[in-house]
Design a protein around this motif. Structure first.
Motif, PDB file in Angstrom:
ATOM      1  N   THR A   1       0.826  -1.089  -0.402  1.00 33.44           N
ATOM      2  CA  THR A   1      -0.143  -0.095  -0.452  1.00 33.44           C
ATOM      3  C   THR A   1       0.891   1.047   0.004  1.00 33.44           C
ATOM      4  OG1 THR A   1      -1.614  -1.341   1.483  1.00 33.44           O
ATOM      5  CG2 THR A   1      -2.245   0.848   0.941  1.00 33.44           C
ATOM      6  N   ARG A   2       2.274   1.027   0.728  1.00 37.42           N
ATOM      7  CA  ARG A   2       3.045   2.188   0.631  1.00 37.42           C
ATOM      8  C   ARG A   2       3.399   2.794  -0.398  1.00 37.42           C
ATOM      9  NH1 ARG A   2       5.025   0.120   5.325  1.00 37.42           N
ATOM     10  NH2 ARG A   2       6.996  -0.546   4.315  1.00 37.42           N
ATOM     11  N   LEU A   3       3.520   2.468  -1.070  1.00 39.68           N
ATOM     12  CA  LEU A   3       4.290   1.350  -2.649  1.00 39.68           C
ATOM     13  C   LEU A   3       2.898   1.721  -3.502  1.00 39.68           C
ATOM     14  CD1 LEU A   3       6.704  -1.470  -2.433  1.00 39.68           C
ATOM     15  CD2 LEU A   3       7.418   1.124  -1.894  1.00 39.68           C
ATOM     16  N   GLY A   4       1.831   1.265  -3.971  1.00 42.55           N
ATOM     17  CA  GLY A   4       0.787   1.987  -4.309  1.00 42.55           C
ATOM     18  C   GLY A   4       0.826   3.173  -4.339  1.00 42.55           C
ATOM     19  N   VAL A   5       0.174   3.736  -3.322  1.00 42.10           N
ATOM     20  CA  VAL A   5      -0.730   4.732  -3.012  1.00 42.10           C
ATOM     21  C   VAL A   5       0.706   6.011  -3.143  1.00 42.10           C
ATOM     22  CG1 VAL A   5      -1.149   6.407  -1.099  1.00 42.10           C
ATOM     23  CG2 VAL A   5      -1.981   4.021  -1.478  1.00 42.10           C
ATOM     24  N   GLY A   6       2.045   5.196  -2.744  1.00 43.76           N
ATOM     25  CA  GLY A   6       3.098   6.667  -2.916  1.00 43.76           C
ATOM     26  C   GLY A   6       3.090   6.284  -4.601  1.00 43.76           C
ATOM     27  N   ARG A   7       2.920   5.691  -5.298  1.00 38.28           N
ATOM     28  CA  ARG A   7       3.374   6.476  -6.988  1.00 38.28           C
ATOM     29  C   ARG A   7       2.657   6.598  -7.282  1.00 38.28           C
ATOM     30  NH1 ARG A   7       1.515   1.369 -11.432  1.00 38.28           N
ATOM     31  NH2 ARG A   7       1.589   2.545 -12.834  1.00 38.28           N
ATOM     32  N   VAL A   8       0.723   6.591  -7.168  1.00 40.95           N
ATOM     33  CA  VAL A   8      -0.012   7.268  -7.281  1.00 40.95           C
ATOM     34  C   VAL A   8       0.114   8.653  -7.047  1.00 40.95           C
ATOM     35  CG1 VAL A   8      -2.114   7.761  -7.746  1.00 40.95           C
ATOM     36  CG2 VAL A   8      -1.409   5.319  -7.609  1.00 40.95           C
ATOM     37  N   GLY A   9       0.709   9.261  -6.027  1.00 44.64           N
ATOM     38  CA  GLY A   9       0.725  10.280  -5.338  1.00 44.64           C
ATOM     39  C   GLY A   9       1.789  11.174  -5.753  1.00 44.64           C
ATOM     40  N   ALA A  10       2.672  10.394  -6.681  1.00 41.17           N
ATOM     41  CA  ALA A  10       3.971  11.531  -7.079  1.00 41.17           C
ATOM     42  C   ALA A  10       2.651  10.719  -8.562  1.00 41.17           C
ATOM     43  CB  ALA A  10       5.584  10.412  -7.457  1.00 41.17           C
TER      44      ALA A  10
ATOM     45  N   ALA B   1       9.617   7.494 -10.341  1.00 37.65           N
ATOM     46  CA  ALA B   1      10.925   8.313  -9.305  1.00 37.65           C
ATOM     47  C   ALA B   1      11.997   8.601 -10.947  1.00 37.65           C
ATOM     48  CB  ALA B   1      11.731   7.656  -8.582  1.00 37.65           C
ATOM     49  N   ALA B   2      11.915   8.227 -11.678  1.00 38.60           N
ATOM     50  CA  ALA B   2      13.244   8.463 -12.948  1.00 38.60           C
ATOM     51  C   ALA B   2      12.586   9.453 -13.760  1.00 38.60           C
ATOM     52  CB  ALA B   2      13.558   7.612 -13.711  1.00 38.60           C
ATOM     53  N   ARG B   3      10.695   9.709 -13.407  1.00 40.11           N
ATOM     54  CA  ARG B   3       9.872  11.056 -14.114  1.00 40.11           C
ATOM     55  C   ARG B   3      10.217  12.235 -13.710  1.00 40.11           C
ATOM     56  NH1 ARG B   3       4.171   8.622 -14.787  1.00 40.11           N
ATOM     57  NH2 ARG B   3       3.661  11.051 -15.273  1.00 40.11           N
ATOM     58  N   VAL B   4      10.985  11.550 -11.707  1.00 45.47           N
ATOM     59  CA  VAL B   4      10.530  13.014 -11.188  1.00 45.47           C
ATOM     60  C   VAL B   4      12.198  13.655 -11.074  1.00 45.47           C
ATOM     61  CG1 VAL B   4      10.779  13.907  -8.685  1.00 45.47           C
ATOM     62  CG2 VAL B   4       9.061  12.293  -9.394  1.00 45.47           C
ATOM     63  N   VAL B   5      13.432  12.495 -11.360  1.00 47.72           N
ATOM     64  CA  VAL B   5      15.085  12.926 -11.157  1.00 47.72           C
ATOM     65  C   VAL B   5      14.501  13.594 -12.125  1.00 47.72           C
ATOM     66  CG1 VAL B   5      16.678  12.061 -12.003  1.00 47.72           C
ATOM     67  CG2 VAL B   5      14.943  10.894  -9.950  1.00 47.72           C
TER      68      VAL B   5
ATOM     69  N   VAL C   1      -0.080  17.426 -12.390  1.00 51.71           N
ATOM     70  CA  VAL C   1      -0.087  19.032 -11.775  1.00 51.71           C
ATOM     71  C   VAL C   1       1.445  20.190 -12.132  1.00 51.71           C
ATOM     72  CG1 VAL C   1      -2.113  18.190 -10.956  1.00 51.71           C
ATOM     73  CG2 VAL C   1      -0.781  18.531  -9.727  1.00 51.71           C
ATOM     74  N   GLY C   2       2.228  19.163 -12.174  1.00 55.48           N
ATOM     75  CA  GLY C   2       3.378  20.689 -12.032  1.00 55.48           C
ATOM     76  C   GLY C   2       4.268  20.736 -10.627  1.00 55.48           C
ATOM     77  N   ASP C   3       3.874  19.855  -9.409  1.00 55.55           N
ATOM     78  CA  ASP C   3       4.325  19.853  -8.595  1.00 55.55           C
ATOM     79  C   ASP C   3       5.214  19.357  -8.331  1.00 55.55           C
ATOM     80  OD1 ASP C   3       4.997  20.265  -5.949  1.00 55.55           O
ATOM     81  OD2 ASP C   3       3.355  20.373  -5.324  1.00 55.55           O
ATOM     82  N   VAL C   4       6.707  19.606  -8.645  1.00 53.97           N
ATOM     83  CA  VAL C   4       7.800  18.475  -8.333  1.00 53.97           C
ATOM     84  C   VAL C   4       8.259  17.922  -7.276  1.00 53.97           C
ATOM     85  CG1 VAL C   4      10.018  17.563  -9.373  1.00 53.97           C
ATOM     86  CG2 VAL C   4       8.491  19.478 -10.835  1.00 53.97           C
ATOM     87  N   SER C   5       8.182  18.993  -6.332  1.00 54.25           N
ATOM     88  CA  SER C   5       8.619  19.065  -4.909  1.00 54.25           C
ATOM     89  C   SER C   5       7.524  17.473  -4.047  1.00 54.25           C
ATOM     90  CB  SER C   5       8.661  19.936  -4.123  1.00 54.25           C
ATOM     91  OG  SER C   5       9.458  21.815  -4.537  1.00 54.25           O
ATOM     92  N   ALA C   6       6.440  17.828  -4.756  1.00 57.13           N
ATOM     93  CA  ALA C   6       5.139  16.744  -4.075  1.00 57.13           C
ATOM     94  C   ALA C   6       6.262  15.695  -4.439  1.00 57.13           C
ATOM     95  CB  ALA C   6       3.920  17.815  -4.171  1.00 57.13           C
TER      96      ALA C   6
END
Length: 983
Positions: A719-728, A766-770, A734-739
C-alpha cells in the motif's frame, strides 16, 4: 393533513421513481409531535395495490435495543405474504444467514437440511446477512415495487443501523423506496444516529427532510378541521397557536381536552397537556396505561394479558376506555400509545416501586414466552430485570441475549450486551458458573464482537484491559495476545509481529504440557504471523513461519489451515524471485482448500494479485472475477469480495477495460467496505483519473483521502508503494515536482527490499521525477534539486537489484528512457511496451514521448509518425490523457494528425486546437495571465508564482485555473509544454 402537502407529494414522486427502477432513500426528521407518523400513515393509505409495504418500528429498550428488531418485523411481513419457501429460495446462498436472523424459517420445507443451515448460521457474519437481506429486497421488488419503512430511528439498535447503511448503497438495481423517520431532539451529541445522518447528506441517492412547525394560518385550519360542530372564536384560535407553538400533536391535544369550548382551561405545562386525557380516565384505566407504558410504545394483547393482574373483562374495559379517550390506538393485535410523548409522560409519573414491579412482571412474561421457543426475547428479559433492579436474574438473560445477537451476526448489539454483562460481573454470585466462561473469556469475546462491528479502537482498548488482568500462565493469555495483534493490524497500527511472537512463546509451554487446544491455536498464530511478515516484506521469515504453520496444520488434519499456510509461503517465495515455484504452490493450496470457501477466497485473492504483478493480465482478471462470483455466493462481497474486485480493477486497466474497472470500483465503494479495502479502491480510482485526463480532480480527491490512507500505509508495504506511486504521478501531472519527490523518495528508506511487483513501476515514476528536476531546474529549490539528482544512483541500483522479476525488462526500459530522454531510448521503450506483460497504457505513452524526442531532434516526419501512432493507440486503449497530449503537441508543432479534432486537443471554448496559427493559443490571455503562464513554464508552484509577482498564492491559483481553461490544457505540465512550444 395540513401543511404537509409538499412532503406527501415528494414521497409519491420518489415512489414513482422507485417504480421505474430508481431506488431511493428518504429520511424524515422532526421534533416530537410534528407529524412524522401522520405523514407516513397518509402515504401508506395512498399506496397502490401493486406496491408492497414492509414496515418495522424501532423499540425503546434503553441503551441496548434488541438486535434487528425493526428489520425482523418488516421481513416477517414478507414471509407471511409470500411464504417461507419462496423467501428461502429467493435468498439462495444467503439462507443460512437469514435463518440465523429468523430461526422459524429453519422449519420450512425448502430448507433441505434445516439443521445444517442452523449450524452454518452460527458462523454467518454481518456481511453475509446484509447481502442476504439486500438480495431478498431486490428480488421481490422486481415483482412488486417495495416501500421499506423503518420508524423511530432514534431508538434503533446498532446492528439495524449498520444494515441500513449497507442497503442504502447496495440496492442499486432494485425497485425499493426506503423511508426512515426519527425524532430530531433525541439525536444528541454522541448518539450513533448523528454520524449516520451526516453521512447520508453526502449521498446523492438519499434525501433528508425536516418537518417544520405549522404557521398560524395552518394551525387555524387544523383546529377548524378538528371541531366540526361549531366554530371557535379568534381568541381560542390564538391561544391554541401560542400554547402549541405550531406543533400539530399539541394542537390536537389542546382541542381534545374539551373541544376548545373553555378557553380558560389550558394546561400550564407540557406535562399537564400530555397527561390531560390520561388524568380524566378512571383509576383502573390509568393503572393499565402505567403498566403498558413500562412495556413500550406498543405491546401485544397477549403480553398485556400476561402482565395484567385483573380479569380479562377488566382488562378489556380499561383498554376500551383508554381507546375511547384517545390515549391508546389498536393496531392489529397490539395496543399502542397514540403518541410516544404521552407514553413517556405516563412512564415518568410512575413511582419507583411501581416501576420495578411492572418491569418484573414483563421479565417473567418474556421468560415464559422464551421457554415456549416462539421468539428470541433474551434482550427484552435482560432489559426488564435490570429495570426491576434484579441483577441476579438480569445477568443470565444478558449472556443469553449476547449469544443470540452473535448468532444473528448483530455484532454491535452483542458487544453492547457483553459490556453490560461485564458491568454486572462483580455484583452477582458465581458469575463464571452462570456465564459458562471466565471473565477474561467474556472480555475476549466482547472485544471480538466490537472488532466485527467495526469498533476497532474500542476492541483494542478492551483486549488491552483483559491482558492487564490476565496472568501469563492463564490459558487465555496467548489468545489475547493474538487478538491484540490482529486488532492492531485492523486499525492500521504497527506492533502485530512482536505480539504474535510473544503468543507463540506462551503457547509452547502449554503444548509441552499436553494442551490440545493450544496446538490448534498455535496453527492460527503461526499463520497470522506469516501473513504479517509477508505484508511487511520480511519474506524469508514469512516463508519459514508459513512452513511451520503448514506442517502443524497437516499434523492436525486441518486442510483449511494448511491451504492458507501454503498460500502465504508460495506468495512469499514468488516475491523472492521463485515465481514458478510460487505459482505451483498456489495451485497446491487451491487443491488443499478442497472446496472450503474461506481458504479458496484467500487463494483467489493472492493468485489474482500475483498473476497481475507478473504481467498475465487476462489470467488475473479471470481469477479475480471467479473469486468475486464465489464471494457474492457466500455473502461476503463486502469483505473478500471487495479485495477481489480491486484485484480485478488493475489488470482491467492494463487491458484498457476502463469502464468495466470503473464499474467495479463504484460498486465496491458503494458497499462501504472496511478502511484497508477502501484504500485499495481509492488508489485505483485516483490512478485512472490521471490517465483519463483529469489530474486536477485526482489531486483534489487525493488531498481529501490521503489522511485516511496513512494508517494502512504504515503497516503494508504494497500500500505504501501503490499509494506513493499514484501520489507522485498526480503531483507530476499538475506540475508539482517537489510533491512528487516527497512521494518517491520513500522507497529508498524501506527497511526491507521493496516488493518487486510494486516497486518497479514506482521506480519508473521516480525516474520521471529525476528527469523533471534535471530538465526544469526552476521547478524545485536548489537544495532539493541536488537531493533529487543525487538519488538517481540509488534508484538505478534498486532497479538492477530487482532484475529477477519477470516484468523488470519492461520497466527498466522506461526507467532508462525517462533519464536519457532521447529518441533511441524511447524506441527501446516502445519495443518493451509491445511485450504481452506490459500494461496497455505504456505503448501510447512511449510513442508520445518518442514523438516529443523526435521533435526535439528536428526530425518532423518521424515525429509525426510517432505522434500519430500515439494518438491512434491512445484512442484504441482509452488513454485519454495521452490522446489529448499527443493532439496538443502535434498542434503546437504544426503537425496534422489524422482523426484528431479540436476536442482532442482540449481547445474547448478558446478554439486553440483548431487554430491555423499556434500563436493564437494565447490570444485570449490577459497580460497578467501571460506572466503567470511564463512562470508555469519554468515549473514554479502557485506559491512561488505569487512571491515572484507579489500576489497571493490563492490569486495565483485563480490565474492558473483561467489559463488552463483558456488553453484547453488538462494540467500545468501540458500548459507549460504548450507555452514552451509557442515561445
Amino acid at each position: 393533513m395540513i401543511g404537509r402537502d409538499s412532503e406527501l407529494a415528494r414521497l409519491n414522486e420518489l415512489l414513482e421513481g422507485a417504480r421505474s427502477g430508481a431506488p431511493f432513500t428518504i429520511v424524515i426528521g422532526g421534533e416530537a409531535g410534528i407529524g412524522k407518523t401522520r405523514l407516513i400513515r397518509e402515504f401508506e393509505r395512498g399506496l397502490a395495490p401493486d406496491v408492497r409495504l414492509l414496515a418495522g418500528q424501532c423499540v425503546d429498550l434503553g441503551s441496548v435495543a434488541a438486535p434487528y428488531a425493526p428489520v425482523k418485523t418488516a421481513l416477517r411481513t414478507l414471509v407471511a405474504e409470500v411464504g417461507a419457501d419462496q423467501v428461502l429460495e429467493a435468498v439462495g446462498p444467503g439462507r443460512a444467514a437469514l435463518v440465523a436472523l429468523l430461526p422459524e424459517l429453519a422449519a420450512s420445507g425448502s430448507a433441505a437440511d434445516a439443521g445444517e443451515i442452523v449450524i452454518a448460521a452460527g458462523g454467518a457474519g454481518s456481511g453475509q446477512l446484509h447481502e442476504a437481506i439486500a438480495v431478498l429486497l431486490e428480488t421481490f421488488s422486481r415483482e412488486r415495487t417495495t416501500v421499506f419503512l423503518i420508524e423511530d430511528l432514534h431508538w434503533i439498535d446498532a446492528a439495524s443501523l449498520a444494515l441500513l447503511r449497507f442497503l442504502m448503497r447496495a440496492l442499486g438495481s432494485s425497485r425499493v423506496l426506503t423511508v426512515l423517520t426519527y425524532r430530531s431532539e433525541d439525536v444528541t451529541r454522541g448518539h450513533p444516529l448523528r454520524g449516520f445522518l451526516s453521512e447520508v447528506e453526502r449521498d446523492r441517492w438519499v434525501e433528508r427532510r425536516e418537518l417544520g412547525r405549522l404557521t398560524r394560518n395552518q394551525v387555524r385550519r387544523l383546529v377548524r378541521s378538528l371541531i366540526v360542530d361549531e366554530s371557535p372564536n379568534e381568541r381560542v384560535l390564538d391561544t391554541v397557536f401560542t400554547r402549541s407553538d405550531g406543533v400539530p400533536f399539541f394542537v390536537e391535544e389542546l382541542v381534545g381536552i374539551d373541544g376548545c369550548r373553555d378557553e380558560g382551561f389550558v394546561p400550564d405545562t407540557l406535562r399537564d397537556l400530555l397527561l390531560a386525557r390520561y388524568e380524566r380516565l378512571p383509576e383502573s384505566a390509568q393503572e393499565l396505561l402505567r403498566l403498558l407504558s413500562t412495556g413500550g410504545v406498543r405491546v401485544s394483547h397477549a403480553m398485556l394479558s400476561a402482565v395484567y393482574r385483573g380479569s380479562d373483562d377488566e382488562l378489556d374495559a380499561a383498554a376500551r376506555q383508554a381507546v375511547h379517550f384517545g390515549v391508546l390506538t389498536i393496531d392489529g393485535d397490539d395496543y399502542a400509545f397514540r403518541h410516544a410523548l404521552v407514553r413517556e409522560a405516563i412512564l415518568a409519573d410512575l413511582l419507583p416501586g411501581e416501576r420495578a414491579r411492572f418491569h418484573a412482571r414483563y421479565a417473567e412474561a418474556y421468560e415464559a414466552q422464551g421457554a415456549a421457543g416462539t421468539r428470541r426475547v433474551a434482550a427484552e428479559i435482560s432489559f426488564h430485570w435490570l429495570g426491576a433492579h434484579d441483577a441476579v436474574r438480569a445477568f443470565p438473560a444478558t449472556m443469553q441475549a449476547m449469544r443470540e445477537a452473535r448468532a444473528a451476526a448483530a455484532y454491535a448489539s452483542a458487544a453492547q450486551l457483553g459490556e453490560r454483562a461485564l458491568s454486572l460481573w462483580d455484583v452477582v454470585p458465581e458469575p463464571e458458573a452462570v456465564a459458562g466462561m471466565t471473565k477474561l473469556e467474556l472480555m475476549g469475546r466482547t472485544a471480538s464482537h466490537l472488532r466485527n462491528a467495526g469498533e476497532g479502537e474500542r476492541s483494542l482498548a478492551l483486549v488491552r484491559a483483559a491482558l492487564a488482568e490476565c496472568p501469563e500462565d492463564d490459558p487465555q493469555y496467548p489468545r489475547l495476545l493474538r487478538d491484540k495483534a490482529l486488532y492492531l493490524a485492523n486499525v492500521g497500527r504497527p506492533g502485530s509481529i512482536p505480539l504474535l511472537q510473544q503468543s507463540l512463546e506462551a503457547l509452547e509451554s502449554r503444548i509441552d504440557a499436553g494442551d490440545e487446544p493450544a496446538r490448534e491455536l498455535r496453527v492460527t498464530v503461526l499463520t497470522a504471523l506469516a501473513g504479517r511478515l509477508m505484508i511487511e516484506a520480511r519474506l524469508d521469515e514469512a516463508v519459514e513461519t508459513a512452513e511451520l504453520a503448514l506442517a502443524s496444520a497437516l499434523e492436525l488434519g486441518s486442510s483449511r489451515a494448511a491451504s492458507v499456510a501454503l498460500n502465504i509461503a508460495s506468495v512469499s517465495r514468488a516475491a523472492l524471485g521463485q515465481v514458478d515455484r510460487g505459482l505451483a504452490g498456489l495451485e497446491q493450496a487451491r487443491e488443499l482448500a478442497a472446496g472450503d470457501g474461506s481458504a479458496l477466497l484467500r487463494y483467489w485473492v493472492n493468485a489474482s494479485d500475483l498473476y497481475y504483478l507478473i504481467g498475465d493480465f487476462p489470467e488475473a482478471v479471470r481469477l479475480a472475477e471467479e473469486g468475486l462470483a464465489r464471494a457474492r455466493e457466500q455473502g461476503v462481497e463486502r469483505s473478500s469480495g471487495v479485495i477481489l474486485a480491486s484485484n480485478a480493477v488493475d489488470p482491467l486497466f492494463a487491458l484498457g477495460e476502463w469502464d468495466r474497472a470503473a464499474a467495479l470500483i463504484e460498486r465496491a465503494l458503494a458497499l462501504d467496505p472496511p478502511a484497508p479495502f477502501r484504500v485499495y479502491l481509492q488508489r485505483a480510482k485516483l490512478w485512472a483519473l490521471v490517465w483519463r485526463g483529469e489530474p486536477e480532480r485526482a489531486a483534489e480527491l487525493f488531498r481529501a483521502v490521503r489522511p485516511s490512507m496513512v494508517h494502512v500505509m504504515e503497516v503494508e508495504m504494497q500500500t505504501r508503494l501503490g499509494v506513493g506511486r499514484v501520489g507522485a504521478e498526480i503531483a507530476l501531472a499538475v506540475g508539482d515536482v517537489s510533491a512528487a519527490w516527497r512521494e518517491v523518495r520513500v522507497i529508498l528508506g524501506e527497511a526491507q527490499r521493496p516488493l518487486a511487483g510494486y516497486a518497479l513501476p514506482y521506480l519508473w515514476v521516480a525516474a520521471r521525477v529525476v528527469a523533471a528536476a534535471r530538465d526544469r531546474p526552476e521547478s524545485v529549490p536548489d537544495a532539493e534539486r541536488e537531493e533529487i539528482l543525487a538519488a538517481e544512483e540509488g534508484f538505478r541500483a534498486l532497479m538492477v537489484d530487482l532484475g529477477f522479476w519477470p516484468t523488470q525488462p519492461v520497466w527498466h526500459a522506461f526507467f532508462e528512457a525517462e533519464l536519457a530522454s532521447d529518441a533511441v531510448a524511447w524506441r527501446r521503450a516502445v519495443g518493451a511496451a509491445r511485450q504481452p506483460s506490459a500494461r496497455g497504457f505504456l505503448l501510447p505513452y512511449a510513442l508520445l514521448r518518442l514523438g516529443e524526442a523526435e521533435l526535439a531532434a528536428g526530425d518532423r516526419p518521424a515525429a509525426k509518425e510517432a505522434l500519430q501512432a500515439a494518438f491512434d493507440s491512445a484512442v484504441a486503449g482509452g488513454v485519454t490523457a495521452v490522446q489529448s497530449r499527443a493532439a496538443r503537441v502535434a498542434m503546437a508543432a504544426g503537425v496534422a494528425l489524422d482523426g484528431a479534432s479540436a476536442g482532442d486537443a482540449g481547445g474547448g471554448a478558446s478554439g486553440v486546437a483548431g487554430s491555423d496559427d499556434p500563436a493564437d493559443a494565447t490570444a485570449e490571455l490577459t497580460a497578467r495571465e501571460r506572466q503567470v503562464l511564463e512562470l508555469i513554464a519554468r515549473g514554479l508552484s502557485n506559491r512561488q508564482i505569487g512571491e515572484r509577482l507579489f500576489i497571493s498564492g490563492k490569486t495565483a491559483s485563480v490565474h492558473v485555473s483561467a489559463i488552463l481553461r483558456k488553453l484547453g490544457a488538462s494540467s500545468r505540465t501540458e500548459a507549460a509544454f504548450l507555452a514552451r512550444a509557442l515561445r
